[in-house]
Design a protein around this motif. Structure first.
Motif, PDB file in Angstrom:
ATOM      1  N   ALA A 228       0.819  -1.218   0.000  1.00  0.00           N
ATOM      2  CA  ALA A 228       0.000   0.000   0.000  1.00  0.00           C
ATOM      3  C   ALA A 228       0.850   1.264   0.000  1.00  0.00           C
ATOM      4  CB  ALA A 228      -0.907  -0.012   1.227  1.00  0.00           C
ATOM      5  N   ASP A 229       2.149   1.137   0.149  1.00  0.00           N
ATOM      6  CA  ASP A 229       3.014   2.310   0.295  1.00  0.00           C
ATOM      7  C   ASP A 229       3.678   2.633  -1.043  1.00  0.00           C
ATOM      8  OD1 ASP A 229       4.960   4.121   0.803  1.00  0.00           O
ATOM      9  OD2 ASP A 229       5.857   3.055   2.495  1.00  0.00           O
ATOM     10  N   PRO A 230       3.252   3.691  -1.711  1.00  0.00           N
ATOM     11  CA  PRO A 230       3.767   3.954  -3.069  1.00  0.00           C
ATOM     12  C   PRO A 230       5.264   4.214  -3.101  1.00  0.00           C
ATOM     13  CG  PRO A 230       2.081   5.557  -2.426  1.00  0.00           C
ATOM     14  CD  PRO A 230       2.323   4.688  -1.236  1.00  0.00           C
ATOM     15  N   GLY A 231       5.863   4.526  -1.968  1.00  0.00           N
ATOM     16  CA  GLY A 231       7.302   4.760  -1.960  1.00  0.00           C
ATOM     17  C   GLY A 231       8.103   3.481  -1.871  1.00  0.00           C
ATOM     18  N   GLN A 232       7.452   2.342  -1.637  1.00  0.00           N
ATOM     19  CA  GLN A 232       8.183   1.089  -1.391  1.00  0.00           C
ATOM     20  C   GLN A 232       8.117   0.134  -2.578  1.00  0.00           C
ATOM     21  OE1 GLN A 232      10.237  -0.124   0.555  1.00  0.00           O
ATOM     22  NE2 GLN A 232      10.277   1.272   2.312  1.00  0.00           N
ATOM     23  N   PHE A 233       9.037  -0.807  -2.601  1.00  0.00           N
ATOM     24  CA  PHE A 233       9.102  -1.697  -3.761  1.00  0.00           C
ATOM     25  C   PHE A 233       7.853  -2.561  -3.888  1.00  0.00           C
ATOM     26  CE2 PHE A 233       9.870  -6.119  -2.444  1.00  0.00           C
ATOM     27  CZ  PHE A 233      10.061  -5.970  -1.084  1.00  0.00           C
ATOM     28  N   GLY A 234       7.253  -2.929  -2.768  1.00  0.00           N
ATOM     29  CA  GLY A 234       6.086  -3.813  -2.826  1.00  0.00           C
ATOM     30  C   GLY A 234       4.975  -3.242  -3.679  1.00  0.00           C
ATOM     31  N   HIS A 235       4.885  -1.927  -3.692  1.00  0.00           N
ATOM     32  CA  HIS A 235       3.836  -1.257  -4.462  1.00  0.00           C
ATOM     33  C   HIS A 235       4.059  -1.419  -5.960  1.00  0.00           C
ATOM     34  CE1 HIS A 235       0.640   1.705  -4.947  1.00  0.00           C
ATOM     35  NE2 HIS A 235       1.368   2.278  -5.879  1.00  0.00           N
ATOM     36  N   HIS A 236       5.292  -1.571  -6.362  1.00  0.00           N
ATOM     37  CA  HIS A 236       5.615  -1.577  -7.791  1.00  0.00           C
ATOM     38  C   HIS A 236       5.685  -2.966  -8.395  1.00  0.00           C
ATOM     39  CE1 HIS A 236       6.421   2.728  -7.795  1.00  0.00           C
ATOM     40  NE2 HIS A 236       6.875   2.527  -6.576  1.00  0.00           N
ATOM     41  N   LEU A 237       5.481  -3.958  -7.560  1.00  0.00           N
ATOM     42  CA  LEU A 237       5.498  -5.315  -8.108  1.00  0.00           C
ATOM     43  C   LEU A 237       4.173  -5.576  -8.812  1.00  0.00           C
ATOM     44  CD1 LEU A 237       7.013  -7.509  -5.257  1.00  0.00           C
ATOM     45  CD2 LEU A 237       8.161  -6.347  -7.111  1.00  0.00           C
ATOM     46  N   ASN A 238       4.257  -6.148 -10.008  1.00  0.00           N
ATOM     47  CA  ASN A 238       3.010  -6.550 -10.656  1.00  0.00           C
ATOM     48  C   ASN A 238       2.745  -8.029 -10.365  1.00  0.00           C
ATOM     49  OD1 ASN A 238       4.465  -8.136 -12.514  1.00  0.00           O
ATOM     50  ND2 ASN A 238       4.749  -6.395 -13.885  1.00  0.00           N
ATOM     51  N   ALA A 239       1.647  -8.523 -10.885  1.00  0.00           N
ATOM     52  CA  ALA A 239       1.264  -9.908 -10.579  1.00  0.00           C
ATOM     53  C   ALA A 239       2.327 -10.893 -11.051  1.00  0.00           C
ATOM     54  CB  ALA A 239      -0.076 -10.222 -11.223  1.00  0.00           C
TER      55      ALA A 239
END
Lengths: 393, 174, 474
Positions: A228-239
């Motif tokens: 949920a954090d747009p600054g973190q890598f988790g946000h940018h992972l796609n499926a």
């Protein structure tokens, strides 16, 4: 590109640090009463968390060696995990100070028969000064590789270009043989030598397999937690990124089972007097139930769950399986180490919990602390764009 | 007697658009032919997810379970000979064959299951009557649809209007 | 970075100087270049090579016939060296086969683009290598005509195979591996057989290729199942290939013999198998790509990557040697320690040093990019690795056996001409099968390379900052 310099995490650092310090403090208190139990519990926690850091370092080297582009988006987090290694060097001190309580070869005065014979025979290798020198070498190698890889990666954030990528690839690749050897001998020193009679050429790979799996589990959990954090890598992972991580989790669940089964089956079927006692303790006592639990919980259940494509593409459900696997991995290391002091059967001690939370808490706090002040992704890596739009056929 | 209307297209986009258009018209026996799998063809034809993974999993489990039970019965019960002090029922020793039979059953099921789903071998198919259709395995992009004889001509006209390079009508002789 | 023109973005990546496909030929040009060698008349060189290999195959058949007529006594085997050239060669061939499955299955799962152009070649090598390997355990049975006794079938004697021994595991592992490799290889061939059916110049060829294409018509409904089925076969092939050499290693590791029993054998054998298999692919590929004129599809990039795999697996094998030696001392078992000292200074020490040079030192050359891109170095090194891996199995199997627990039962092993005939003859037979494959089937998977080209186009378009799906634009 929304990745920014990470400045948050203050609350997490405080909380994890406080919980960790409390856990370590309680373990130390317990150690005053029962140093044997406290040190064994502490050793399980130590090799559990250290293994994840080493797994991350090896994975990072492997990604560099294979010139993998898709994981660039999560690489900054991956390369920060091994930065906790200096902390583990400090956390090794209690083990070094208390080693006589759990390593029977330190003081063989009570030993007789085969055990005494083995201790005397192995004296050139199993002696305190050499043990400490080896530990120092392991940590120097690990910390040097981890620090350099991350330093060059961070420098690329401002410098850009291909040169630093080439450096990282060279070091990451060239370090792998050294990491493999140091990890193996560390596992011999810290776990296998608990019983000086036992030996298995596979033992290093066994620790590696579980730790590597745990490293993927940590990546998956971190990705889900920062979604949920747009600054973190988790946000940018796609499926597809999540799917790939899920496939690795599946592959190394199977790999762990393969290594664990091969080691067990070969020793069980050959039934050689030097080797078999180690497994007799772990299978022909109530510990055997823990062994069966591992076959089910560390392999069968996660394996069949992870066969599902839908599950591998769902970050939250995948993270649930990852948490499950971390628990199973902890039980695995407990099963490897604890029979040393509890031969009769499983024995739960509250120190198991305090040590686990203690080492994990301070490691997590240290990790988040080291994440601060740099970008959350390698923003000027030449392959970041490609990684972000990763879409395999 | 059905008719096959076979049409060649110049590029993937108009081919897929034509397939969507015909499907919207209510055509059901619609197919695309290409030398490589096309992105978006599953969606254009409205294909459901393949059942191959599920039958492979079931077959693999059947293979593994029957492999284990076979060994258990044969050397655990029917012929319990003591070799190397291993007990008649030795689970660790039965794992390798169990594993291999699981893989073997799954692989055979996938292979023959595919042929069953494809309806192959079928050496003579009406679309092969079109000489130019040979290009479907080299670089040609084709669409085929099976329709009632009276709809064949209107379908061909529709395909031409959708940008087909050439359209042919073949009688289904089977 | 999205403002660069397409060509610049491709050419300027300094970390990827060698392309995986030279140029961007369209589908028709690709097809034509890849089917051309099949329709060209047989060359003199090909015929001469086939004749020479047929002679070698004759030697092999003669050795086989001698074994059948005379029995195992025609070999140099004895007691204690009951396993020697036969099982060594069996393990060697099975190991070579592993590269094919690794390339076609594991690298597919890892989405390695470079595996596309070489997977057919490597899989064919797998099939022929497994076929060669399968011969040795059977002729070693003593009465090979009763080989089906290994299968569990209801017989009048009511005896069953002993499933607590590794040898029946082998039967299941090798036969499963041969079956699955064949099915996987054939699945990959189906679309290409259709291409051959549709491009072959003569009616006879069209008919034969047409029969084996089974009526493939490139249907989207078929491709859908095909793709998922192919991936699943790869998914099955991956653990299978690991299990096969693992079970081969169990043949030795479940025993109590020093030098045979050690727990690291499963992964160490698998790494060794891939090591020798990739070396064999290099040995065959370097001349074949030149002769067939397919250097634009199998580029230096492929050879470079294969050299890297040889280096990586060579290091794993070296790790195995290191662990074995350390534990031989650390374990404190005198017999185990002796078995390893015997390698260094026993009667077979000379070949042990050759093994170390071939398997440990030679791969280190591949740390250097210039060595990985030098065809002569690659070719010679790949042969040395194969020699080294054959010796490794001989060292493990036969040299360990020559020095038993009791010195009074020690014996040396010397191969006879039949042993040599079975070894070199099998190489000739393998080469012969391979030449037939090169002649009659497309060496490079045509349909898959077309897909690869589309992926590369897609990638280039992105690198140039253009929309992903540019097709259909006027």
């Amino acid at each position: 590109m929304t990745a920014t310099t990470f400045q948050g995490g203050r609350r997490l650092i405080t909380m994890a640090g406080a919980v960790g310090a409390a856990g370590l403090g309680l373990t130390a208190l317990g150690g005053l009463a029962d140093p044997r139990q406290a040190l064994a519990s502490y050793l399980v926690a130590f090799v559990f968390w250290l293994g994840i850091a080493l797994g991350a370092l090896i994975l990072l080297g492997a990604f560099h060696a294979s010139k993998a582009r898709w994981p660039v988006v999560l690489r900054r987090f991956l390369e920060t995990i091994p930065l906790t290694l200096p902390l583990f060097a400090v956390l090794f001190i209690p083990l070094a100070l208390g080693m006589r309580h759990i390593f029977s070869w330190v003081d063989p005065s009570g030993a007789t028969g085969e055990l005494l014979h083995a201790i005397e025979y192995k004296r050139p290798y199993l002696n305190v000064p050499f043990f400490l020198v080896r530990a120092a070498i392991y940590f120097v190698v690990w910390i040097a590789v981890a620090t350099l890889l991350r330093r060059w990666s961070v420098r690329q954030d401002t410098e850009g270009g291909h040169r630093l990528t080439a450096w990282q690839r060279r070091l990451g690749t060239g370090a792998l043989p050294f990491l493999a050897l140091t990890l193996s001998f560390a596992s011999f020193d810290w776990m296998m030598s608990l019983d000086p009679r036992f030996y298995s050429t596979m033992f290093g790979i066994y620790w590696f397999a579980g730790s590597f799996l745990a490293c993927f589990a940590v990546l998956i959990i971190a990705a889900a937690a920062t979604r949920a954090d747009p600054g973190q890598f988790g946000h940018h992972l796609n499926a597809d990124h999540v799917h790939s991580l899920g496939k690795f989790l599946l592959a190394f669940t199977a790999f762990w089972a393969y290594i664990a089964f091969s080691q067990f089956m070969l020793i069980w079927i050959a039934n050689i007097p030097e080797e078999i006692p180690w497994y007799v303790v772990r299978t022909d006592s109530p510990w055997g139930r823990v062994g069966i639990f591992l076959a089910v919980a560390h392999f069968a259940i996660p394996f069949f769950l992870l066969l599902s494509r839908d599950l591998k593409r769902n970050p939250r459900r995948l993270a649930a399986v990852a948490v499950w696997l971390l628990v199973a991995h902890f039980v695995d290391l407990h099963w490897v180490i604890m029979p040393r002091i509890h031969e009769a059967g499983p024995h739960f001690s509250w120190l198991d919990l305090t040590a686990f939370v203690g080492v994990g808490g301070v490691a997590l706090a240290f990790l988040v602390f080291r994440m601060r002040g740099v970008a959350t992704m390698p923003v000027r890596d030449p392959y970041l764009e490609e990684s972000l739009r990763y879409q395999p056929q | 007697m059905k008719r096959y209307v076979v049409a060649e297209f110049a590029a993937e986009a108009p081919l897929l658009d034509a397939a969507r258009a015909l499907r919207a018209d209510g055509q059901t026996e619609l197919d695309l032919h290409s030398p490589v799998p096309l992105h978006g063809s599953d969606e254009a034809l409205g294909l459901k997810r393949s059942i191959i993974p599920r039958i492979a999993l079931v077959a693999g489990l059947i293979g593994a379970v029957s492999g284990y039970v076979m060994q258990w019965y044969l050397v655990g019960i029917a012929w319990p000979i003591n070799v190397g002090g291993r007990p008649p029922h030795s689970p660790p020793a039965f794992i390798p064959v169990t594993f291999e039979l699981g893989i073997l059953f799954a692989a055979l099921t996938i292979f023959f299951g595919l042929f069953k789903l494809w309806g192959m071998p079928r050496l003579h198919h009406p679309v092969f009557e079109v000489e130019a259709f040979r290009s479907a395995s080299v670089d040609g992009l084709w669409l085929s649809t099976a329709v009632a004889p009276e709809v064949a001509e209107p379908t061909a006209a529709r395909l031409r209007s959708l940008g087909a390079l050439q359209v042919e009508i073949v009688e289904d002789a089977s | 970075m999205s403002s660069k023109p397409a060509t610049a973005a491709i050419a300027l990546d300094p970390l990827e100087p060698v392309p995986v496909l030279v140029g961007r030929p369209d589908d028709r040009a690709l097809t034509e270049s890849l089917v051309k060698p099949l329709y060209a008349p047989m060359t003199r060189g090909w015929k001469m090579l086939v004749t020479a290999l047929a002679a070698g195959m004759g030697f092999w058949l003669l050795s086989l016939a001698t074994t059948l007529v005379v029995g195992i006594g025609a070999w140099g085997n004895n007691i204690p060296v009951a396993w020697a050239f036969d099982i060594t060669t069996f393990v060697w061939w099975i190991g070579i086969g592993h590269a094919g499955t690794l390339i076609s299955a594991i690298l597919l799962l890892f989405q390695q683009k470079w595996r596309t152009s070489i997977n057919r070649f490597a899989e064919a090598m797998t099939l022929f290598a497994v076929a060669m390997a399968g011969v040795y355990p059977i002729i070693h049975l003593g009465r090979p005509w009763f080989f089906w006794w290994l299968m569990p079938y209801p017989s009048t004697t009511q005896l069953w195979p002993n499933f607590k021994s590794a040898l029946p595991w082998d039967v299941f592992a090798i036969s499963t591996y041969a079956t699955v490799s064949f099915l996987f290889w054939f699945m990959g061939l189906i679309p290409d057989l259709a291409t051959l059916r549709d491009t072959a110049p003569t009616r006879l060829k069209r008919t034969i290729y047409g029969i084996f294409a089974f009526g493939w018509r490139g249907s989207a409904r078929h491709w859908q199942h095909y793709r998922i089925g192919y991936l699943l076969m790869a998914g099955l092939g991956t653990p299978l290939v690991v299990s096969v050499h693992t079970i081969v290693s169990f043949d030795f590791a479940i025993s109590q013999l020093p030098g045979w029993h050690t727990t690291i054998f499963p992964p160490y054998f698998v790494a060794g198998a891939i090591f020798s298999g990739f070396a064999m692919v290099l040995t065959l590929m370097i001349p074949a790509r030149k002769v067939l004129g397919i250097e634009h599809v199998i580029t230096m990039k492929h050879l470079d990557n294969m050299a890297k795999v040889v280096l990586a697996t060579g290091l794993m094998v070296s790790y195995g040697y290191a662990m074995e030696h350390f534990m031989a001392w650390y374990g404190g078992n005198k017999y185990e320690a002796f078995a390893f000292l015997n390698r260094w200074n026993g009667p077979y020490a000379a070949i042990w040093y050759v093994q170390l040079v071939c398997n440990v030192l030679v791969p280190q050359l591949f740390w250097f990019p210039s060595m990985r891109r030098n065809l002569v170095v690659l070719f010679v090194a790949s042969i040395l690795v194969n020699v080294g891996m054959w010796i490794e199995r001989f060292t493990i199997i036969a040299v360990s056996l020559t020095r038993d627990f009791i010195p009074s039962s020690w014996a040396m092993y010397t191969p006879t001409w039949v042993d040599w005939g079975l070894l070199f003859g099998s190489m000739c037979t393998f080469g012969m099968l391979f030449l037939l494959f090169l002649r009659f089937l497309p060496v490079v998977p045509i349909a898959e390379v077309k897909e690869l080209r589309r992926e590369l186009d897609h990638h280039d378009a992105h690198a140039a900052g253009q929309p992903a799906h540019g097709e259909g634009t006027p």
